[in-house]
Design an enzyme around this catalytic site. Sequence first.
Site, PDB file in Angstrom:
ATOM      1  N   LYS A 167       1.476  51.175  45.983  1.00  0.00           N
ATOM      2  CA  LYS A 167       1.628  49.750  45.723  1.00  0.00           C
ATOM      3  C   LYS A 167       2.177  49.036  46.971  1.00  0.00           C
ATOM      4  O   LYS A 167       1.516  49.007  47.985  1.00  0.00           O
ATOM      5  CB  LYS A 167       2.500  49.556  44.485  1.00  0.00           C
ATOM      6  CG  LYS A 167       2.146  50.492  43.311  1.00  0.00           C
ATOM      7  CD  LYS A 167       0.766  50.289  42.736  1.00  0.00           C
ATOM      8  CE  LYS A 167       0.314  51.389  41.785  1.00  0.00           C
ATOM      9  NZ  LYS A 167       1.203  51.712  40.702  1.00  0.00           N
TER      10      LYS A 167
ATOM     11  N   TYR B 146       5.714  51.920  33.032  1.00  0.00           N
ATOM     12  CA  TYR B 146       4.355  52.169  33.496  1.00  0.00           C
ATOM     13  C   TYR B 146       3.660  53.130  32.523  1.00  0.00           C
ATOM     14  O   TYR B 146       4.209  54.171  32.174  1.00  0.00           O
ATOM     15  CB  TYR B 146       4.424  52.759  34.900  1.00  0.00           C
ATOM     16  CG  TYR B 146       3.077  53.069  35.478  1.00  0.00           C
ATOM     17  CD1 TYR B 146       2.226  52.042  35.860  1.00  0.00           C
ATOM     18  CD2 TYR B 146       2.647  54.376  35.622  1.00  0.00           C
ATOM     19  CE1 TYR B 146       0.980  52.321  36.377  1.00  0.00           C
ATOM     20  CE2 TYR B 146       1.399  54.662  36.137  1.00  0.00           C
ATOM     21  CZ  TYR B 146       0.570  53.629  36.518  1.00  0.00           C
ATOM     22  OH  TYR B 146      -0.672  53.910  37.021  1.00  0.00           O
TER      23      TYR B 146
ATOM     24  N   ASP C 107      12.660  53.922  39.075  1.00  0.00           N
ATOM     25  CA  ASP C 107      11.332  53.623  39.623  1.00  0.00           C
ATOM     26  C   ASP C 107      11.434  52.245  40.280  1.00  0.00           C
ATOM     27  O   ASP C 107      11.532  51.226  39.601  1.00  0.00           O
ATOM     28  CB  ASP C 107      10.297  53.648  38.482  1.00  0.00           C
ATOM     29  CG  ASP C 107       8.868  53.395  38.959  1.00  0.00           C
ATOM     30  OD1 ASP C 107       8.696  52.785  40.033  1.00  0.00           O
ATOM     31  OD2 ASP C 107       7.928  53.776  38.234  1.00  0.00           O
TER      32      ASP C 107
ATOM     33  N   ARG D 265       2.046  72.516  53.659  1.00  0.00           N
ATOM     34  CA  ARG D 265       2.542  72.189  52.321  1.00  0.00           C
ATOM     35  C   ARG D 265       4.061  72.040  52.383  1.00  0.00           C
ATOM     36  O   ARG D 265       4.647  71.142  51.794  1.00  0.00           O
ATOM     37  CB  ARG D 265       2.131  73.248  51.286  1.00  0.00           C
ATOM     38  CG  ARG D 265       2.814  72.998  49.946  1.00  0.00           C
ATOM     39  CD  ARG D 265       2.311  73.805  48.751  1.00  0.00           C
ATOM     40  NE  ARG D 265       1.644  75.045  49.004  1.00  0.00           N
ATOM     41  CZ  ARG D 265       2.242  76.200  49.342  1.00  0.00           C
ATOM     42  NH1 ARG D 265       3.554  76.275  49.454  1.00  0.00           N
ATOM     43  NH2 ARG D 265       1.528  77.268  49.559  1.00  0.00           N
TER      44      ARG D 265
END
Length: 384
Positions: free
Chosen positions: A200, A103, A175, A51
Amino acid sequence: MDTSKSKFATKAIHGGLEPDPATGAIMTPIYQTSTYIQDGVGNHKGYEYSRTLNPTRDALEKNLAAIENGNYGACFGSGLAAIDAVIKMLNPGDEVISTNDLYGGSYRIFKTIFEKYGIVFHFTPMANPADVEALVNDNTKLIWAETPTNPMMNIIDIEALAAIAKKNNILLAVDNTFATPYLQRPIDLGADIVMHSATKYLGGHSDVVMGALIMKDEEVANEIYRIQNSSGGVTGPMDSFLVLRGIKTLHLRVQRHCENGAKIAHWLKEQPSVDKVFWPGFEDHPNHDVAKRQMDDFGGMISFSMKGNKMEDAHRVVANVKLFSLAESLGGVESLIGHPATMTHASIPKEEREKSGVSDSLIRLSVGVEDADDLIADLAQALA
Ligand SMILES: *Cc1c(COP(=O)(O)O)cnc(C)c1O
């Protein structure tokens, strides 16, 4: 490898990467392990628990920092998990100025998750930076920008926002999912944090869900790493490998996305059933000059509306395409078509949606890297 003086294509392939120290493998291995044996208490090779740090993820984070001209990268289980980490830097009472045309999932996490913890969000168009400055007060801690915006393809002047942020001691996060670092590098323009849905274009093959943050300053990066480790929204080694592989061809793919996008945008503009075409490469796009200044090309994302603005007409077009696939998401090698009002932007209330231009007949294209003539023929038969 130190690629700090190299050009983009070299950074994409070599940035932050070293051959595997154990075997010399040229491709970063998928370190599918949760833990690492220690020779003695506290005596380890830099990795204790996956992690906190995993070698495959670590390689990807360094590669992302290289291609965005940042200093630090951090990867998460999705783009939204990356946004979640940024907002967790804030405290109750802090205010965020966000673009209004963003978004749908970003809007949803701001409104339905973080508002109840006392963080205040202001949504505004950002095409004119003065609208952003007007909302700044002593509580403003973060400006959240997305450019080009989704799905209206508005362009926000990153340098102008960075000047407002710097003057008022506010963090600027961008973004950069739509543009990709091949076309636009927000850190060079003054941003503090770059966010990606690596799902994406970075992954590029519609086979992984991942988010990423790239930071310039150590202090901001350490806070993000503390949140990444404490909240635990990390991505796994297999997905890290896939995105590392995707990035190696990012420049080649985006070049073709841009070529196909330009051909289709110009073609759409000539079609009698099409009303408006939204694409920053048009000279009459309201912020075309800013796009030309801050982007190296205009990308493969295009939206358009239909004459008469009827939802049935848009539904008919998206049902009739054969080569374009009706699906959420974007940025893969295959072309996708979507209807924002009923798909990606369904979580935004109708009035809010229409205010930002997401009309009932709006259709969004993620133009892939197939042959442009075939894509145009498919749209022609669907529009007819
Ligand atoms: C997809 C997307 C996100 C969210 O990313 P996920 O990986 O789906 O969580 C955020 N911003 C933009 C612009 C996106 O396209």
